[in-house]
Write a protein that holds these residues in place. Structure first.
Motif, PDB file in Angstrom:
ATOM      1  N   LEU A  62      88.124 -27.926 -42.989  1.00 46.67           N
ATOM      2  CA  LEU A  62      88.668 -29.240 -43.260  1.00 46.67           C
ATOM      3  C   LEU A  62      88.200 -30.405 -42.506  1.00 46.67           C
ATOM      4  CD1 LEU A  62      90.750 -30.672 -45.228  1.00 46.67           C
ATOM      5  CD2 LEU A  62      92.778 -30.383 -43.490  1.00 46.67           C
ATOM      6  N   ALA A  63      87.939 -30.361 -41.315  1.00 48.89           N
ATOM      7  CA  ALA A  63      87.380 -31.319 -40.360  1.00 48.89           C
ATOM      8  C   ALA A  63      85.962 -31.890 -40.891  1.00 48.89           C
ATOM      9  CB  ALA A  63      87.383 -30.937 -38.983  1.00 48.89           C
ATOM     10  N   THR A  64      85.413 -30.821 -41.742  1.00 49.06           N
ATOM     11  CA  THR A  64      83.959 -31.367 -41.814  1.00 49.06           C
ATOM     12  C   THR A  64      83.810 -31.996 -43.451  1.00 49.06           C
ATOM     13  OG1 THR A  64      83.582 -29.006 -42.768  1.00 49.06           O
ATOM     14  CG2 THR A  64      83.241 -29.304 -40.437  1.00 49.06           C
ATOM     15  N   VAL A  65      84.822 -32.116 -43.978  1.00 51.66           N
ATOM     16  CA  VAL A  65      84.641 -32.370 -45.484  1.00 51.66           C
ATOM     17  C   VAL A  65      84.180 -33.915 -45.285  1.00 51.66           C
ATOM     18  CG1 VAL A  65      85.940 -33.074 -47.444  1.00 51.66           C
ATOM     19  CG2 VAL A  65      86.372 -30.973 -46.202  1.00 51.66           C
ATOM     20  N   ASP A  66      83.234 -34.481 -45.878  1.00 58.47           N
ATOM     21  CA  ASP A  66      82.865 -35.733 -45.867  1.00 58.47           C
ATOM     22  C   ASP A  66      83.822 -36.639 -47.000  1.00 58.47           C
ATOM     23  OD1 ASP A  66      81.759 -38.144 -46.246  1.00 58.47           O
ATOM     24  OD2 ASP A  66      79.857 -37.527 -47.024  1.00 58.47           O
TER      25      ASP A  66
END
Length: 223
Positions: A62-66
């Motif tokens: 989730l933290a890497t979703v652009d």
């Protein structure tokens, strides 16, 4: 002294290990990955179509979703006016959309274009939706000055008046006229002071007449 150094080194290693594990869990592992793509605000566009446009796979950290990239892909759908995307921990990606709403029907020869308040064509139909006012312009387009002027007037009309509007003609941005459902006509002029003109027209319509001129709202003419 050596024992203190060893303890300090061990603490550093442990701290580094914890940080490393936490970083891996948050940014690389599926533990805090996307489990659900939640859609809100949609009524006409199916949620699954919006999820496909978002293009986020289940399990993606989730933290890497652009987020900006997802917003851009969802806004690229013609029926979407705007979109906002946010993270809801531990595993939900929330997409809130504002859909484009039909505002007018524009005759195009044998077909009719249904456009939103910004002039974006939502669809072309063979029969104009009866609940929509007709907008007649030389060139229906979002960047056409006459189209923009006509839509500005439509957005400013009071609800009671909009419900009585059959047709708005805008051959140019400065020569807008209205045709009401009871056959009465209105000379509107340009799109300036449209909210005020709408209020003035509503008050003037109680007077008998066939044509009303509110192009100068200070002096209303009824014939």
């Amino acid at each position: 002294m050596r024992r203190a150094v060893r303890r300090s080194a061990l603490a550093t290693l442990l701290t580094g290990g914890v940080v490393g594990v936490a970083t891996w869990v948050v940014f690389f592992s599926p533990v805090l990955g996307v489990r659900e793509v939640e859609i809100t605000g949609n009524g006409r566009v199916p949620a699954e179509e919006l999820r496909q446009a978002a293009g986020v796979r289940t399990g993606t950290p989730l933290a890497t979703v652009d987020l900006a990239g997802v917003e851009g892909r969802v806004r690229a759908l013609r029926a979407v006016e705007s979109a906002t995307v946010g993270r809801v921990w531990p595993g939900t990606l929330r997409i809130s959309v504002v859909e484009r709403v039909p505002a007018a029907a524009v005759p195009l020869g044998v077909a009719t274009a249904v456009i939103d308040r910004y002039g974006v064509v939502l669809q072309q139909v063979t029969v104009a939706p009866p609940q929509l006012p007709v907008l007649r312009v030389e060139r229906a387009a979002a960047d056409d000055p006459a189209t923009r002027a006509g839509l500005t007037v439509l957005r400013a009309l009071p609800g009671d008046l909009l419900g009585r509007l059959r047709e708005l003609r805008a051959p140019s941005p400065r020569s807008i006229t209205l045709k009401l459902t009871d056959g009465r006509s209105v000379t509107w002029g340009d799109a300036r002071d449209s909210a005020r003109k709408g209020r003035v027209l509503l008050a003037a319509l109680v007077k008998p007449g066939k044509s009303y001129d509110v192009s100068s709202p200070e002096v209303v003419t009824v014939r």
